[in-house]
Design a protein around this motif. Structure first.
Motif, PDB file in Angstrom:
ATOM      1  N   LYS A  25       0.599  -1.400  -0.282  1.00  0.00           N
ATOM      2  CA  LYS A  25      -0.177   0.121  -0.145  1.00  0.00           C
ATOM      3  C   LYS A  25       0.450   1.512  -0.094  1.00  0.00           C
ATOM      4  O   LYS A  25       1.614   1.162   0.950  1.00  0.00           O
ATOM      5  CB  LYS A  25      -1.062   0.113   1.289  1.00  0.00           C
ATOM      6  N   MET A  26       0.589   2.191  -1.021  1.00  0.00           N
ATOM      7  CA  MET A  26       1.374   3.191  -0.731  1.00  0.00           C
ATOM      8  C   MET A  26       0.145   4.431  -0.054  1.00  0.00           C
ATOM      9  O   MET A  26      -0.748   4.659  -0.695  1.00  0.00           O
ATOM     10  CB  MET A  26       1.565   3.372  -2.441  1.00  0.00           C
ATOM     11  N   GLU A  27       1.594   5.157   0.826  1.00  0.00           N
ATOM     12  CA  GLU A  27       0.568   6.886   1.271  1.00  0.00           C
ATOM     13  C   GLU A  27       1.267   7.052   1.151  1.00  0.00           C
ATOM     14  O   GLU A  27       2.291   7.606   1.570  1.00  0.00           O
ATOM     15  CB  GLU A  27       0.268   6.016   2.250  1.00  0.00           C
ATOM     16  N   PHE A  28       1.115   8.191   0.218  1.00  0.00           N
ATOM     17  CA  PHE A  28       1.775   9.407  -0.194  1.00  0.00           C
ATOM     18  C   PHE A  28       1.521  10.715   1.189  1.00  0.00           C
ATOM     19  O   PHE A  28       0.594  11.055   2.200  1.00  0.00           O
ATOM     20  CB  PHE A  28       1.421  10.165  -1.319  1.00  0.00           C
ATOM     21  N   LYS A  29       2.721  11.481   1.589  1.00  0.00           N
ATOM     22  CA  LYS A  29       2.875  13.092   2.182  1.00  0.00           C
ATOM     23  C   LYS A  29       1.439  14.302   1.969  1.00  0.00           C
ATOM     24  O   LYS A  29       0.778  13.964   2.441  1.00  0.00           O
ATOM     25  CB  LYS A  29       4.039  13.305   2.431  1.00  0.00           C
ATOM     26  N   ALA A 109       1.336  -2.226  -6.074  1.00  0.00           N
ATOM     27  CA  ALA A 109       0.190  -1.350  -4.228  1.00  0.00           C
ATOM     28  C   ALA A 109      -1.221  -1.886  -4.599  1.00  0.00           C
ATOM     29  O   ALA A 109      -1.739  -2.000  -5.931  1.00  0.00           O
ATOM     30  CB  ALA A 109      -0.057  -0.179  -4.478  1.00  0.00           C
ATOM     31  N   ALA A 110      -2.449  -1.870  -3.852  1.00  0.00           N
ATOM     32  CA  ALA A 110      -3.373  -2.508  -3.749  1.00  0.00           C
ATOM     33  C   ALA A 110      -4.328  -1.267  -4.807  1.00  0.00           C
ATOM     34  O   ALA A 110      -5.442  -2.189  -5.100  1.00  0.00           O
ATOM     35  CB  ALA A 110      -3.824  -2.016  -2.209  1.00  0.00           C
ATOM     36  N   GLU A 111      -4.019   0.033  -4.571  1.00  0.00           N
ATOM     37  CA  GLU A 111      -3.911   1.094  -6.241  1.00  0.00           C
ATOM     38  C   GLU A 111      -3.160   1.602  -6.481  1.00  0.00           C
ATOM     39  O   GLU A 111      -2.226   1.622  -6.851  1.00  0.00           O
ATOM     40  CB  GLU A 111      -4.967   2.211  -4.957  1.00  0.00           C
ATOM     41  N   SER A 112      -3.367   0.181  -7.442  1.00  0.00           N
ATOM     42  CA  SER A 112      -2.520  -0.123  -8.869  1.00  0.00           C
ATOM     43  C   SER A 112      -1.991   0.902  -9.887  1.00  0.00           C
ATOM     44  O   SER A 112      -0.730   1.103 -10.675  1.00  0.00           O
ATOM     45  CB  SER A 112      -2.848  -1.638  -9.586  1.00  0.00           C
ATOM     46  N   VAL A 113      -3.143   2.037  -9.997  1.00  0.00           N
ATOM     47  CA  VAL A 113      -2.602   3.553 -10.440  1.00  0.00           C
ATOM     48  C   VAL A 113      -3.257   4.745  -9.641  1.00  0.00           C
ATOM     49  O   VAL A 113      -4.211   4.697  -8.900  1.00  0.00           O
ATOM     50  CB  VAL A 113      -3.129   3.690 -11.775  1.00  0.00           C
ATOM     51  N   LYS A 114      -1.779   5.230  -9.365  1.00  0.00           N
ATOM     52  CA  LYS A 114      -2.416   6.302  -8.743  1.00  0.00           C
ATOM     53  C   LYS A 114      -2.430   8.026  -9.899  1.00  0.00           C
ATOM     54  O   LYS A 114      -0.774   7.841 -10.225  1.00  0.00           O
ATOM     55  CB  LYS A 114      -1.568   6.087  -7.426  1.00  0.00           C
ATOM     56  N   ALA A 115      -2.718   8.606  -9.804  1.00  0.00           N
ATOM     57  CA  ALA A 115      -2.281   9.888 -10.817  1.00  0.00           C
ATOM     58  C   ALA A 115      -1.911  10.806  -9.479  1.00  0.00           C
ATOM     59  O   ALA A 115      -2.844  11.623  -8.115  1.00  0.00           O
ATOM     60  CB  ALA A 115      -3.894  10.579 -10.532  1.00  0.00           C
ATOM     61  N   LEU A 116      -0.757  11.853  -9.009  1.00  0.00           N
ATOM     62  CA  LEU A 116      -0.320  12.594  -8.341  1.00  0.00           C
ATOM     63  C   LEU A 116      -0.484  14.348  -9.404  1.00  0.00           C
ATOM     64  O   LEU A 116      -0.147  14.195 -10.416  1.00  0.00           O
ATOM     65  CB  LEU A 116       1.185  12.790  -8.241  1.00  0.00           C
ATOM     66  N   LYS A 117      -0.484  15.112  -8.672  1.00  0.00           N
ATOM     67  CA  LYS A 117      -0.603  16.224  -9.247  1.00  0.00           C
ATOM     68  C   LYS A 117       0.150  17.237  -8.849  1.00  0.00           C
ATOM     69  O   LYS A 117       1.315  17.565  -7.873  1.00  0.00           O
ATOM     70  CB  LYS A 117      -2.297  16.949  -9.003  1.00  0.00           C
ATOM     71  N   ILE A 118       1.162  18.306  -9.869  1.00  0.00           N
ATOM     72  CA  ILE A 118       1.899  19.243 -10.147  1.00  0.00           C
ATOM     73  C   ILE A 118       1.072  20.386 -10.102  1.00  0.00           C
ATOM     74  O   ILE A 118       0.569  20.203 -11.213  1.00  0.00           O
ATOM     75  CB  ILE A 118       3.172  19.168 -10.601  1.00  0.00           C
ATOM     76  N   LYS A 119       1.137  21.658  -9.680  1.00  0.00           N
ATOM     77  CA  LYS A 119       0.660  22.931  -9.829  1.00  0.00           C
ATOM     78  C   LYS A 119       1.310  23.940  -9.751  1.00  0.00           C
ATOM     79  O   LYS A 119       2.537  24.098  -8.765  1.00  0.00           O
ATOM     80  CB  LYS A 119      -0.395  23.245  -9.186  1.00  0.00           C
ATOM     81  N   GLY A 120       1.466  25.596 -10.228  1.00  0.00           N
ATOM     82  CA  GLY A 120       2.131  26.796  -9.983  1.00  0.00           C
ATOM     83  C   GLY A 120       1.578  27.788 -11.256  1.00  0.00           C
ATOM     84  O   GLY A 120       1.418  27.257 -11.890  1.00  0.00           O
TER      85      GLY A 120
END
Length: 133
Positions: A25-29, A109-120
């Motif tokens: 399992k992947m848990e992001f800060k 991971a349990a959630e095999s595809v995870k979308a992360l965002k960058i902005k600015g």
């Protein structure tokens, strides 16, 4: 004897199922990196930190960005349960304007595809070094 063999098969099958149920399992800060407002040509490297909160090694299979202006870098080694890892992203800060990009992580991971965002926003501001030249 047949009962003993049947029990042995049942026990081994049960152990196999128990092993198969272990999952990473992947848990992001944070699932979003906000560059804020930065100057054109600034350092565009940022890091997504995560922890493997599962009970199996986490393997990051691939990391893709929504455009060529963002270059992600994944960990090459599995992340063991309880350990942390990083996904580095480098945005091309020579491109002036708003940043709204997605970095997609593919893993076991349990959630095999995870979308992360960058902005600015990248501002077209002349640096003081260029003014002195």
């Amino acid at each position: 004897m047949k009962k003993l063999i049947a029990i042995a098969i049942f026990v081994f099958a049960g152990m196999s199922v128990a092993q198969a149920q272990k999952i990473a399992k992947m848990e992001f800060k944070s699932e979003t990196i906000d560059y804020g407002e930065i100057k054109k040509g600034s350092d565009g490297v940022r890091v997504f930190e995560f922890t493997n909160t599962g009970d199996a090694p986490l393997v990051i299979e691939d990391v893709k960005s929504s455009c060529g202006c963002t270059v992600p870098k994944k960990p090459e080694e599995p992340i063991l349960p309880g350990k942390t890892g990083q996904i580095e992203v480098k945005y091309d800060t020579k491109r002036v304007g708003p940043i709204r990009k997605t970095v997609t992580v593919y893993s076991n991971a349990a959630e095999s595809v995870k979308a992360l965002k960058i902005k600015g926003t990248i501002l077209d501001v002349e640096s003081s070094d260029e003014d002195e030249s």
